[in-house]
Write a protein that holds these residues in place. Structure first.
Motif, PDB file in Angstrom:
ATOM      1  N   GLY A 197       0.799  -1.227   0.000  1.00 29.52           N
ATOM      2  CA  GLY A 197       0.000   0.000   0.000  1.00 29.52           C
ATOM      3  C   GLY A 197       0.822   1.261   0.000  1.00 29.52           C
ATOM      4  N   VAL A 207      -6.385  -4.160   0.474  1.00 29.00           N
ATOM      5  CA  VAL A 207      -4.944  -3.922   0.425  1.00 29.00           C
ATOM      6  C   VAL A 207      -4.296  -4.684   1.567  1.00 29.00           C
ATOM      7  CG1 VAL A 207      -3.110  -2.189   0.584  1.00 29.00           C
ATOM      8  CG2 VAL A 207      -5.241  -1.650  -0.619  1.00 29.00           C
ATOM      9  N   GLU A 267      -0.832  -5.317   3.694  1.00 25.15           N
ATOM     10  CA  GLU A 267       0.469  -4.749   4.021  1.00 25.15           C
ATOM     11  C   GLU A 267       1.198  -5.641   5.020  1.00 25.15           C
ATOM     12  OE1 GLU A 267       2.851  -2.948   3.662  1.00 25.15           O
ATOM     13  OE2 GLU A 267       2.381  -1.206   2.422  1.00 25.15           O
ATOM     14  N   ALA A 271      -0.526  -0.962   7.218  1.00 20.71           N
ATOM     15  CA  ALA A 271      -1.892  -1.080   6.707  1.00 20.71           C
ATOM     16  C   ALA A 271      -2.707   0.170   7.027  1.00 20.71           C
ATOM     17  CB  ALA A 271      -2.562  -2.319   7.295  1.00 20.71           C
ATOM     18  N   ALA A 301      -1.548   2.938   4.754  1.00 19.60           N
ATOM     19  CA  ALA A 301      -2.072   2.747   3.399  1.00 19.60           C
ATOM     20  C   ALA A 301      -3.526   3.188   3.307  1.00 19.60           C
ATOM     21  CB  ALA A 301      -1.939   1.278   2.995  1.00 19.60           C
ATOM     22  N   ALA A 302      -4.330   2.811   4.307  1.00 20.29           N
ATOM     23  CA  ALA A 302      -5.739   3.213   4.304  1.00 20.29           C
ATOM     24  C   ALA A 302      -5.879   4.727   4.342  1.00 20.29           C
ATOM     25  CB  ALA A 302      -6.457   2.578   5.494  1.00 20.29           C
ATOM     26  N   SER A 324     -10.833  -2.083   2.188  1.00 28.25           N
ATOM     27  CA  SER A 324     -10.433  -2.706   3.446  1.00 28.25           C
ATOM     28  C   SER A 324      -8.928  -2.973   3.392  1.00 28.25           C
ATOM     29  CB  SER A 324     -11.188  -4.020   3.690  1.00 28.25           C
ATOM     30  OG  SER A 324     -10.943  -4.955   2.661  1.00 28.25           O
ATOM     31  N   THR A 325      -8.333  -3.091   4.556  1.00 28.71           N
ATOM     32  CA  THR A 325      -6.905  -3.391   4.636  1.00 28.71           C
ATOM     33  C   THR A 325      -6.688  -4.553   5.584  1.00 28.71           C
ATOM     34  OG1 THR A 325      -6.562  -1.780   6.411  1.00 28.71           O
ATOM     35  CG2 THR A 325      -6.204  -1.017   4.142  1.00 28.71           C
ATOM     36  N   SER A 326      -5.550  -5.223   5.405  1.00 30.81           N
ATOM     37  CA  SER A 326      -5.257  -6.398   6.217  1.00 30.81           C
ATOM     38  C   SER A 326      -3.745  -6.635   6.199  1.00 30.81           C
ATOM     39  CB  SER A 326      -5.988  -7.622   5.651  1.00 30.81           C
ATOM     40  OG  SER A 326      -5.670  -8.799   6.385  1.00 30.81           O
ATOM     41  N   THR A 327      -3.323  -7.555   7.027  1.00 28.30           N
ATOM     42  CA  THR A 327      -1.932  -8.017   7.001  1.00 28.30           C
ATOM     43  C   THR A 327      -1.857  -9.485   6.577  1.00 28.30           C
ATOM     44  OG1 THR A 327      -2.022  -8.610   9.347  1.00 28.30           O
ATOM     45  CG2 THR A 327      -1.258  -6.388   8.801  1.00 28.30           C
TER      46      THR A 327
END
Length: 296
Positions: free
Chosen positions: A19, A39, A41, A47, A50-51, A79-82
């Protein structure tokens, strides 16, 4: 035709691995085209950053009238995640991690492991061989390059890079996705630097040599190309915007693959060693203050 009207041509869910500036721009573009985007990260801090980066750019697009949708609805589709497992339902995942071959190949293998056979994977690499990156993938037919340009939301070009195993149907799908983003696709076969990076880096390196040899100032070299050849931005300013470290990395790869004509000039190596990487550090071939260029 607006990006909103063309949304049917983009996958319903698009994943972006990484991201940073490029990954955020890619996510932004697919959101405006109507896709939901996840996304992934490396950690929670990245993360969150990035958001924030993507929501800020979305707000700018809404304010400029680039989309009829609200910032809230676009943000809701993000949405974001790892965890790459969040890509499991994606129709397309775009890898946008740093330009390190081992890092990219390992990342692509992790992504492929969680995707169904029908999903596509694309690398945003600007120079690395698609065939070499695909070498350890189980489904190279569903892999290709989608080389976006910085800044992604404003850029009108995407280079579609086809590996020797890329399926013709995927190439056609990718052309439709790029059109749906409101951008123009150019399709090239896999080769070091593709078309855009090879030409762009060749011009940039020669401009650096001109400066190094005292032929002209950075501003005059750039003016020769913007005024004489109608380039929107000169090659030295472009290098500042891309990042001198990024350009050096690509040049070193092309030097290895294609020979002496891509040997990085000593001036480029020295500026990178001094931490003068362009706009992102405040100095490169120009001095930058609050993101704006100053003439030396």
């Amino acid at each position: 035709m607006s990006a909103d009207q063309m949304s049917a041509a983009t996958p319903a869910l698009v994943g972006v691995l990484g991201g940073g500036r490029m990954g955020a721009g890619i996510a932004h573009s697919f959101l405006l085209a109507g896709s939901r985007v996840v996304v992934v990260e490396r950690d929670d801090e990245a993360a969150t950053a990035a958001a924030d980066r993507i929501r800020s750019s979305i707000a700018t697009s809404v304010a400029r009238g680039a989309t009829s949708r609200s910032a809230e609805s676009l943000a809701h589709a993000l949405s974001t995640s790892t965890d790459v497992a969040e890509f499991a339902a994606a129709g397309l995942v775009v890898e946008a991690v740093p330009e390190d071959f081992a890092l990219k190949r390992a990342a692509l293998k992790r992504v492929e492991a969680v995707l169904p056979p029908s999903a596509a994977i694309a690398s945003n690499t600007s120079s690395m061989s698609i065939d070499a990156l695909a070498d350890e993938l189980a489904r190279p037919a569903r892999f290709l390059g989608l080389h976006f340009f910085n800044p992604v939301p404003a850029s009108k070009l995407v280079e579609i890079v086809l590996g020797s195993s890329t399926d013709a149907a995927l190439a056609a799908e990718a052309t439709g996705w790029v059109a749906a983003l409101g951008k123009t696709p150019v399709t090239v076969s896999d080769a070091p630097g593709f078309a855009s990076s090879r030409l762009g880096v060749a011009l940039g390196l020669e401009a650096i040599r001109l400066l190094e040899d005292g032929v002209a100032s950075a501003a005059d070299i750039d003016a020769a190309m913007t005024l004489g050849y109608r380039h929107p931005v000169g090659p030295l300013e472009t290098t500042d915007l891309v990042g001198l470290d990024v350009r050096l990395g690509i040049a070193e790869y092309l030097h290895q693959q294609l020979g002496v004509r891509f040997e990085p000039p000593a001036l480029l190596r020295r500026l990178v060693a001094e931490g003068k990487l362009g706009r992102k550090t405040g100095e490169g071939f120009y001095v930058w203050t609050d993101g704006e260029k100053e003439i030396r």
